[in-house]
Design a protein around this motif. Structure first.
Motif, short mmCIF file in Angstrom:
data_model
loop_
_atom_site.label_atom_id
_atom_site.label_comp_id
_atom_site.label_asym_id
_atom_site.label_seq_id
_atom_site.Cartn_x
_atom_site.Cartn_y
_atom_site.Cartn_z
N UNK A 191 96.46 37.79 24.33
CA UNK A 191 95.32 38.10 25.18
C UNK A 191 94.03 38.09 24.36
N UNK A 192 92.96 37.75 25.03
CA UNK A 192 91.63 37.75 24.43
C UNK A 192 90.82 38.84 25.12
N UNK A 193 90.17 39.67 24.36
CA UNK A 193 89.31 40.71 24.93
C UNK A 193 87.87 40.22 24.88
N UNK A 194 87.35 39.81 26.04
CA UNK A 194 85.97 39.34 26.08
C UNK A 194 85.01 40.52 26.09
N UNK A 195 83.79 40.22 25.77
CA UNK A 195 82.72 41.21 25.77
C UNK A 195 81.78 40.88 26.93
N UNK A 196 81.06 41.85 27.46
CA UNK A 196 80.11 41.55 28.54
C UNK A 196 79.12 40.45 28.16
N UNK A 197 78.71 40.40 26.88
CA UNK A 197 77.78 39.36 26.44
C UNK A 197 78.35 37.95 26.60
N UNK A 198 79.69 37.80 26.51
CA UNK A 198 80.32 36.49 26.71
C UNK A 198 80.01 35.95 28.10
N UNK A 199 80.06 36.82 29.09
CA UNK A 199 79.86 36.42 30.49
C UNK A 199 78.39 36.31 30.85
N UNK A 200 77.53 36.95 30.08
CA UNK A 200 76.10 36.97 30.37
C UNK A 200 75.31 36.00 29.50
N UNK A 201 75.98 35.06 28.87
CA UNK A 201 75.32 34.12 27.96
C UNK A 201 74.20 33.34 28.65
N UNK A 202 74.35 33.09 29.95
CA UNK A 202 73.37 32.28 30.68
C UNK A 202 72.49 33.13 31.60
N UNK A 208 69.54 34.57 31.18
CA UNK A 208 68.12 34.21 31.20
C UNK A 208 67.86 32.99 32.08
N UNK A 209 68.81 32.07 32.11
CA UNK A 209 68.66 30.85 32.92
C UNK A 209 69.21 31.02 34.33
N UNK A 210 69.73 32.21 34.63
CA UNK A 210 70.39 32.47 35.92
C UNK A 210 71.39 31.35 36.24
N UNK A 211 72.30 31.15 35.31
CA UNK A 211 73.29 30.09 35.45
C UNK A 211 74.68 30.64 35.13
N UNK A 212 75.67 29.81 35.37
CA UNK A 212 77.05 30.11 35.00
C UNK A 212 77.58 31.41 35.58
N UNK A 213 78.35 32.11 34.77
CA UNK A 213 79.00 33.34 35.21
C UNK A 213 77.99 34.43 35.54
N UNK A 214 76.84 34.44 34.85
CA UNK A 214 75.80 35.44 35.12
C UNK A 214 75.22 35.24 36.52
N UNK A 215 74.98 33.99 36.91
CA UNK A 215 74.48 33.69 38.25
C UNK A 215 75.49 34.10 39.32
N UNK A 216 76.76 33.88 39.03
CA UNK A 216 77.83 34.24 39.98
C UNK A 216 78.04 35.76 40.04
N UNK A 217 77.74 36.43 38.94
CA UNK A 217 78.04 37.85 38.85
C UNK A 217 79.50 38.09 38.51
N UNK A 218 80.11 37.14 37.79
CA UNK A 218 81.53 37.23 37.42
C UNK A 218 81.67 37.63 35.97
N UNK A 219 82.57 38.57 35.73
CA UNK A 219 82.97 38.90 34.36
C UNK A 219 84.33 39.58 34.42
N UNK A 220 85.02 39.55 33.30
CA UNK A 220 86.32 40.21 33.19
C UNK A 220 86.21 41.28 32.11
N UNK A 221 86.63 42.48 32.45
CA UNK A 221 86.59 43.56 31.47
C UNK A 221 87.96 43.81 30.84
N UNK A 222 88.99 43.27 31.46
CA UNK A 222 90.36 43.44 30.94
C UNK A 222 90.70 42.27 30.01
N UNK A 223 91.61 42.45 29.07
CA UNK A 223 92.04 41.33 28.22
C UNK A 223 92.60 40.19 29.08
#
Length: 185
Positions: free
Chosen positions: A102-113, A115-130
């Motif tokens: 399993x990989x434990x992502x960080x909130x910053x991984x999902x919010x990389x975009x 500023x550009x309101x793109x990708x997972x940040x635009x969708x509002x998607x992130x995973x907090x579990x491994x």
């Protein structure tokens, strides 16, 4: 001292024990024991195969659930903004597909975009579990593809599940089924 006559039994009498009687019983017991061991081994192999298949299906549930959520969030973002969210600049995890771990992502991984309101940040998607899978989101002017890639058993063979969405008559329609490649790898 001499033995009494006819000791222990005179030859050919009915009371004399037969030679090899215990040997036959021992052979039968060994054959039965061998059969039990073979049957036990076969059952163990079947149990291991069934358990491995069950565990793989359980791990795939993560990807199915995440892709379904991305599909729902894509529709909501399209309804909110009137356009498809732009592509993610990189998949999560960026380093590659997790291999049998399993990989434990960080909130910053999902919010990389963000500023550009793109990708997972635009969708509002992130995973907090491994997670067992690497997730990616690619968009075009008329649709999107969300992908989950995983190597559940660490053998280098990657499974891939993907979900597509397309604009049809001014609405974003999400495919009802996932595309699967090596899903049971």
């Amino acid at each position: 001292m001499s033995q009494p006559p006819n000791y222990p039994y005179p030859p050919g009498t009915q009371g004399q024990p037969k030679k090899g009687g215990m040997g036959i019983v021992a052979i039968i017991l060994l054959v039965v024991l061998g059969a039990v061991v073979v049957i036990g081994g076969i059952l163990a192999v079947l149990a291991i195969y069934g358990t491995r298949k069950y565990i793989s299906a359980a791990k795939q549930t993560e990807a199915r659930s995440a892709l379904s959520q991305i599909g729902s969030l894509s529709k909501a973002a399209f309804a909110r903004d009137g356009k498809i969210c732009p592509s993610a600049s990189k998949p999560v995890p960026f380093a590659g597909v997790p291999k049998a771990a399993k990989y434990q992502s960080m909130p910053a991984d999902w919010e990389a975009d963000k500023a550009a309101n793109a990708g997972f940040a635009c969708l509002g998607f992130e995973m907090s579990m491994p997670q067992y899978y690497q997730y990616d989101y690619k968009a075009t002017a008329t649709g999107f593809t969300a992908t989950a890639r995983g190597d559940l058993d660490g053998d280098g063979v990657t499974s891939e599940l993907s979900l597509e969405g397309k604009i049809v008559s001014g609405n974003l329609e999400v495919a009802p089924v996932l595309k699967e490649t090596n899903a049971a790898e």
